[in-house]
Design an enzyme around this catalytic site. Structure first.
Site: not given
Length: 284
Positions: A133-135, A137
């Site tokens: 997951l993106d940082k 998110t």
């Protein structure tokens, strides 16, 4: 590493060799080690690779540490791990916003993978990244707890058999549910960003369902048919409805990126049970 797996009632009759190679995706080198060391047992007895197995049989494997390579990870802090589901083979945790999924440099210690390594260390287990997951998110993220299950989970991901549902809040008022089918590629002018790129981009499909419209924003659910970097963020921004709090694709300040992986479904690789995990309470 020792594993004993009871073959589920849906298991088709096949040989040990077929089970290891085609069902469990054990690498050829490791299959060779298992065979020569006689480290596969069926119902407590050493199994021959031509031997057939069926539903209800207990298959036991002994794997040496040297059978699989492992990249050492600095231990973080176990207290940061919020477990949503855990068993012998997999663990799903609730990732906080602002925490990277894994290190990009060998000396990093403050990523989710570092903290998970610290959580698993007392059990003599190690984490393996399945997806990220993106940082910015938050929400449910799946890790393997051993290298044996890792390729099976990777295949589920590639075959789109791990269902992930996201909550998001976007600027503006979306009028109706929609499917966004736009290829995504790298932004040549900013290596941090992705762009809609019909010519050179990778296929990307996002399904958007409206949950509620507010005064100046819309609460939505998103389901991915593909898993491109920044996919939800880029797709919604391309409609003129960027995510609230997105530091890359809009300029209005907010406390955080309003994107949360709230739900995950998949069939367990060994029990064949349907796993449904939610990361609550979510964004609203």
């Amino acid at each position: 590493m020792d594993f004993t797996i009871t073959l589920p009632h849906t298991q088709k009759t096949m040989t040990i060799r077929e089970l290891l190679e085609k069902e469990w995706l054990v690498p050829r080198k490791v299959r060779h080690f298992l065979r020569t060391r006689k480290d596969v047992k069926c119902n407590g007895e050493v199994a021959m690779f031509h031997q057939e197995v069926q539903a209800g049989d207990q298959i036991s494997l002994h794997l040496e540490e040297s059978d699989y390579a492992y990249q050492e990870i600095h231990l973080g802090l176990a207290k940061f791990i919020d477990v949503l589901y855990e068993d012998e083979h997999v663990i799903i945790v609730n990732k906080p916003a602002g925490c990277k999924t894994h290190p990009n440099q060998p000396n990093e210690t403050d990523t989710l993978l570092n903290h998970l390594a610290a959580y698993l260390a007392p059990k003599a287990q190690r984490p393996y990244v399945v997806h990220r997951l993106d940082k910015e998110t938050s929400g449910a993220i799946l890790f393997a707890k051993n290298p044996f299950v890792l390729p099976i989970l990777g295949r589920l991901l590639e075959q789109k058999r791990i269902y992930r549902r996201y909550q998001a809040v976007v600027h503006g008022l979306l009028k109706k549910d929609c499917t966004i089918h736009q290829a995504i590629g790298r932004d040549r002018h900013d290596r941090r960003k992705r762009i809609i790129d019909p010519r050179n981009g990778q296929e990307a499909v996002t399904y958007v369902t409206i949950a509620q419209t507010l005064k100046n924003t819309t609460q939505i659910y998103c389901v991915l048919d593909t898993g491109r970097t920044h996919q939800i963020r880029v797709h919604l921004a391309s409609l003129g409805h960027p995510l609230v709090g997105d530091p890359l694709y809009q300029s209005k300040p907010a406390p955080r990126l309003m994107l949360h992986a709230i739900e995950m479904h998949f069939i367990h690789p060994f029990t064949k049970e349907k796993m449904v995990v939610q990361a609550l309470p979510g964004l609203w």
